[in-house]
Design an enzyme around this catalytic site. Sequence first.
Site, PDB file in Angstrom:
ATOM      1  CD  GLU A 195      12.543  -6.412  -2.935  1.00 35.77           C
ATOM      2  OE1 GLU A 195      12.876  -5.432  -3.592  1.00 35.77           O
ATOM      3  OE2 GLU A 195      11.550  -6.408  -2.178  1.00 35.77           O
ATOM      4  CG  ASN A 252      12.277  -6.398   1.702  1.00 39.92           C
ATOM      5  OD1 ASN A 252      13.047  -7.286   1.363  1.00 39.92           O
ATOM      6  ND2 ASN A 252      11.430  -5.825   0.865  1.00 39.92           N
ATOM      7  CG  HIS A 292      15.621  -0.412  -6.819  1.00 42.58           C
ATOM      8  ND1 HIS A 292      14.728   0.625  -6.622  1.00 42.58           N
ATOM      9  CD2 HIS A 292      15.560  -0.705  -8.137  1.00 42.58           C
ATOM     10  CE1 HIS A 292      14.163   0.943  -7.781  1.00 42.58           C
ATOM     11  NE2 HIS A 292      14.662   0.148  -8.712  1.00 42.58           N
ATOM     12  CG  ASP A 331      16.853   3.600  -6.495  1.00 38.04           C
ATOM     13  OD1 ASP A 331      16.927   3.385  -5.276  1.00 38.04           O
ATOM     14  OD2 ASP A 331      15.780   3.813  -7.086  1.00 38.04           O
ATOM     15  N   GLY A 372       6.445  -3.469   5.129  1.00 37.46           N
ATOM     16  CA  GLY A 372       7.531  -3.993   5.948  1.00 37.46           C
ATOM     17  C   GLY A 372       7.785  -5.483   5.788  1.00 37.46           C
ATOM     18  CG  LEU A 404      17.951   9.140   3.246  1.00 33.96           C
ATOM     19  CD1 LEU A 404      18.734   7.860   3.500  1.00 33.96           C
ATOM     20  CD2 LEU A 404      17.256   9.611   4.519  1.00 33.96           C
ATOM     21  CG  MET A 463       8.575   4.431  -0.686  1.00 36.47           C
ATOM     22  SD  MET A 463       9.766   3.713  -1.851  1.00 36.47           S
ATOM     23  CE  MET A 463       8.829   2.383  -2.558  1.00 36.47           C
ATOM     24  N   GLY A 500      22.685   9.952  -4.977  1.00 35.26           N
ATOM     25  CA  GLY A 500      21.744   9.831  -6.092  1.00 35.26           C
ATOM     26  C   GLY A 500      20.552   8.955  -5.731  1.00 35.26           C
TER      27      GLY A 500
HETATM   28  C1  GAR Z   1      10.299  -3.426  -1.688  1.00 36.29           C
HETATM   29  O1  GAR Z   1       9.954  -4.241  -2.781  1.00 36.29           O
HETATM   30  C2  GAR Z   1      11.473  -2.536  -2.023  1.00 36.29           C
HETATM   31  O2  GAR Z   1      12.350  -3.120  -2.927  1.00 36.29           O
HETATM   32  C3  GAR Z   1      10.771  -1.342  -2.633  1.00 36.29           C
HETATM   33  O3  GAR Z   1       9.652  -1.156  -1.812  1.00 36.29           O
HETATM   34  C4  GAR Z   1       9.183  -2.424  -1.390  1.00 36.29           C
HETATM   35  C5  GAR Z   1       8.830  -2.346   0.078  1.00 36.29           C
HETATM   36  O4  GAR Z   1       8.133  -3.486   0.471  1.00 36.29           O
HETATM   37  N1  GAR Z   1      11.635  -0.201  -2.643  1.00 36.29           N
HETATM   38  C6  GAR Z   1      11.696   0.667  -3.657  1.00 36.29           C
HETATM   39  O5  GAR Z   1      10.980   0.598  -4.630  1.00 36.29           O
HETATM   40  C7  GAR Z   1      12.734   1.768  -3.482  1.00 36.29           C
HETATM   41  N2  GAR Z   1      12.950   2.456  -4.706  1.00 36.29           N
HETATM   42  P1  GAR Z   1       8.043  -3.891   2.014  1.00 36.29           P
HETATM   43  O6  GAR Z   1       7.561  -2.654   2.776  1.00 36.29           O
HETATM   44  O7  GAR Z   1       6.997  -4.976   2.041  1.00 36.29           O
HETATM   45  O8  GAR Z   1       9.387  -4.360   2.454  1.00 36.29           O
END
Ligand code: GAR
Length: 201
Positions: free
Chosen positions: A172, A14, A107, A143, A12, A93, A90, A141
Amino acid sequence: MKRVGVLVSGSGSNLQAILDAQKAESLGAEVRLVISNIAGVRALDRARDAGVSAEVISHRDFSSREEFDARLIARLKEHGIELVVLAGFMRLLTPKFIESFQIINIHPALLPSFPGVHAAKQALDHGAKITGCTVHFVDSGCDTGPIIAQRAVPILDGDDEETLGARIQAEEHRLLPAVISAIAHGRVRLVSGSRRVEGSV
Ligand code: GAR
């Protein structure tokens, strides 16, 4: 203010960037609900520490993807959610979920390169010199939805998945709150009948 629901599956970081922007009053939107499909993850603590409702809905408790998504939809609607943010969520949907909300995903690559899992490893394995991160609207789809914004990140000699992943994540954490703010303020829009997103983040 636009009511935001965030779906997570892990650390988490992000989500934390979004919550920090909300606290600093730069988000222009309000995170009303955080849902994790995995129990005990750090993202849940981050939400609760910020005073945001957080709950676990485990996909393992449902016999089909449709039933799992129906529960997610119901909880998000109960909280009046208008924008769903996938922040390290992950799970794929169902079409029913996708037509129920405006949804964005972050992503860790410059889509359409390196979709799916282990995006930083994919970039390293290809010998790419530049990768980055993408925020896009979600379609049916994996991504593949219309791209809203991207930031480039260099791949340096000696990088491994961990060092590159950390450099991507730093980017990000700036990009995702900025995109939410741009959507909340109506600064970006999907051109109808196309995959193009106009406006600036
Ligand atoms: C992030 O880097 C996000 O871009 C990736 O999971 C991470 C989650 O980190 N998402 C994917 O790879 C989706 N295909 P976080 O839980 O620390 O935010």
